[in-house]
Write an enzyme that holds these catalytic residues in place. Structure first.
Site, PDB file in Angstrom:
ATOM      1  N   GLU A   1      -6.738   4.734   8.044  1.00 59.46           N
ATOM      2  CA  GLU A   1      -6.477   6.143   7.710  1.00 59.46           C
ATOM      3  C   GLU A   1      -7.697   6.774   7.033  1.00 59.46           C
ATOM      4  OE1 GLU A   1      -2.769   5.428   5.697  1.00 59.46           O
ATOM      5  OE2 GLU A   1      -1.840   4.975   7.626  1.00 59.46           O
ATOM      6  N   GLY A  53       2.821  -1.189   4.237  1.00 57.21           N
ATOM      7  CA  GLY A  53       2.862   0.232   3.903  1.00 57.21           C
ATOM      8  C   GLY A  53       4.284   0.662   3.575  1.00 57.21           C
ATOM      9  N   GLY A  54       4.926   1.319   4.533  1.00 53.32           N
ATOM     10  CA  GLY A  54       6.261   1.913   4.338  1.00 53.32           C
ATOM     11  C   GLY A  54       7.253   1.004   3.626  1.00 53.32           C
ATOM     12  N   SER A 101       3.541  -2.275  10.252  1.00 58.41           N
ATOM     13  CA  SER A 101       4.989  -2.372  10.484  1.00 58.41           C
ATOM     14  C   SER A 101       5.594  -3.722  10.089  1.00 58.41           C
ATOM     15  CB  SER A 101       5.327  -2.035  11.948  1.00 58.41           C
ATOM     16  OG  SER A 101       5.000  -0.683  12.211  1.00 58.41           O
ATOM     17  N   GLY A 140       2.809   2.119  10.749  1.00 57.32           N
ATOM     18  CA  GLY A 140       3.827   3.160  10.596  1.00 57.32           C
ATOM     19  C   GLY A 140       4.590   3.480  11.865  1.00 57.32           C
ATOM     20  N   ASN A 165       0.869  -1.182   0.000  1.00 64.04           N
ATOM     21  CA  ASN A 165       0.000   0.000   0.000  1.00 64.04           C
ATOM     22  C   ASN A 165       0.909   1.237   0.000  1.00 64.04           C
ATOM     23  OD1 ASN A 165      -1.785   2.059   0.584  1.00 64.04           O
ATOM     24  ND2 ASN A 165      -2.331   1.305   2.624  1.00 64.04           N
ATOM     25  N   TRP A 166       1.027   1.862  -1.160  1.00 67.32           N
ATOM     26  CA  TRP A 166       1.952   3.000  -1.276  1.00 67.32           C
ATOM     27  C   TRP A 166       1.390   4.268  -0.621  1.00 67.32           C
ATOM     28  CZ3 TRP A 166       4.610   3.083  -6.801  1.00 67.32           C
ATOM     29  CH2 TRP A 166       5.478   1.987  -6.882  1.00 67.32           C
ATOM     30  N   LYS A 167       0.110   4.252  -0.266  1.00 70.42           N
ATOM     31  CA  LYS A 167      -0.544   5.424   0.330  1.00 70.42           C
ATOM     32  C   LYS A 167      -0.302   6.655  -0.558  1.00 70.42           C
ATOM     33  CE  LYS A 167      -0.120   3.196   4.752  1.00 70.42           C
ATOM     34  NZ  LYS A 167      -0.001   3.279   6.189  1.00 70.42           N
TER      35      LYS A 167
HETATM   36  P1  PGA Z   1       2.960   0.210   7.573  1.00 69.22           P
HETATM   37  O1  PGA Z   1       1.477   0.438   7.029  1.00 69.22           O
HETATM   38  O2  PGA Z   1       3.476  -1.073   6.963  1.00 69.22           O
HETATM   39  O3  PGA Z   1       3.737   1.413   7.110  1.00 69.22           O
HETATM   40  O4  PGA Z   1       2.872   0.106   9.058  1.00 69.22           O
HETATM   41  C1  PGA Z   1       0.605  -0.642   6.846  1.00 69.22           C
HETATM   42  C2  PGA Z   1      -0.711  -0.167   6.286  1.00 69.22           C
HETATM   43  O5  PGA Z   1      -1.199   0.890   6.703  1.00 69.22           O
HETATM   44  O6  PGA Z   1      -1.302  -0.832   5.420  1.00 69.22           O
END
Ligand code: PGA
Length: 257
Positions: free
Chosen positions: A103, A237-238, A216, A177, A13-15
């Site tokens: 989010e 995510g990250g 994470s 995150g 998920n690149w957000k």
């Molecule tokens: P993260 O995000 O891996 O940066 O913690 C995960 C997500 O929100 O899908």
């Protein structure tokens, strides 16, 4: 029953990250996957910002890496400034869409019922719905994690869904995150709770439905988290923004790697 389970899914998920240069990271990931021997025993997906969908569709053509959107509007089209419909995502090359991410729930006040309408929209457009649930830190600290996740599932999932059109992602809000993750035992408890809910409500489809863990996930903890019972992949995510890190997570599904 386990044999009915589709392949695990590792979705990035690149957000709201990734400008046009991100195409290079996607191409790097594709090259790593191409060289991987043996091949990963999981599906791989990137959910980029909507502006990059068609670019990445071209970059990733023939690689097996799938694309997904990060959200969709419940309706197919109309006067909804700034929104994107599930059909538009499908038209841009997406095979899936994330809905109900914490989010979106926090930034846009999305309710379970709205999330449910987005799941239906995803299915209408023949997209896989990746439905996110998860408790906040306060809810966990007060012993409410299972109850909160149960309510989110009950109200966010429409009736009649299948393992082929829906994936659940358990993402504790406090782990997103932050670099913090629940213990494997805690992940196991929540995933078992989710599995029971799915089985009770959807029978064999619920037994086969994939349940991802998100929050994470990194190369260093992927192996441990992915071997927890009822964890059928990851929402990342990250660590999905860099091909090397994302591939390091996918490695959890390469036997002997
Ligand atoms: P993260 O995000 O891996 O940066 O913690 C995960 C997500 O929100 O899908």
């Amino acid at each position: 029953m386990a044999s009915r389970q589709p392949k695990p899914l590792v979705a990035g998920n690149w957000k709201m990250n990734g400008m046009i240069n991100s195409r290079a990271e996607a191409a790097r990931l594709a090259a790593r996957l191409d060289k991987a021997r043996p091949k990963p025993r999981c599906e791989v997906m990137i959910c980029p910002p909507v502006t990059l969908l068609t670019t990445l569709r071209d970059t990733l053509k023939g690689t097996g890496v799938k694309l997904g959107g990060q959200d969709c509007h419940p309706l197919e089209s109309g006067a909804h400034t700034g929104d994107t419909s599930a059909e538009m995502l499908a038209n841009g090359g997406a095979k899936a869409v994330i809905v109900g991410h914490s989010e979106r729930r926090a930034d846009h006040g999305e309710t379970d019922l709205l999330v449910q309408s987005k799941v239906l929209a995803a299915h209408r457009a023949k997209l896989l719905a990746i439905v996110c649930v998860g408790e906040t830190e306060t809810q966990r600290d007060s012993g409410q994690a299972l109850r909160v996740v149960g309510t989110q599932l009950k109200n966010s999932l429409p009736d009649g869904i299948s393992a082929a059109n829906t994936v659940i992602a358990y993402e504790p809000v406090w782990a997103i995150g932050t670099g913090r993750t629940p213990t494997p035992d805690d992940v196991a408890k929540v995933h078992q709770h989710i599995r029971r809910h799915l089985r009770r409500r959807f029978g064999a489809e619920g037994e086969a439905m994939r349940i991802l863990y998100g929050g994470s996930v990194k190369p260093a903890n992927a192996q441990e988290l992915m071997s927890v019972p009822n964890v059928n992949g990851a929402l990342v995510g990250g660590a999905s923004l860099k091909a090397q890190d994302f591939f390091g997570i996918i490695k959890a599904y390469i036997p002997g790697a």
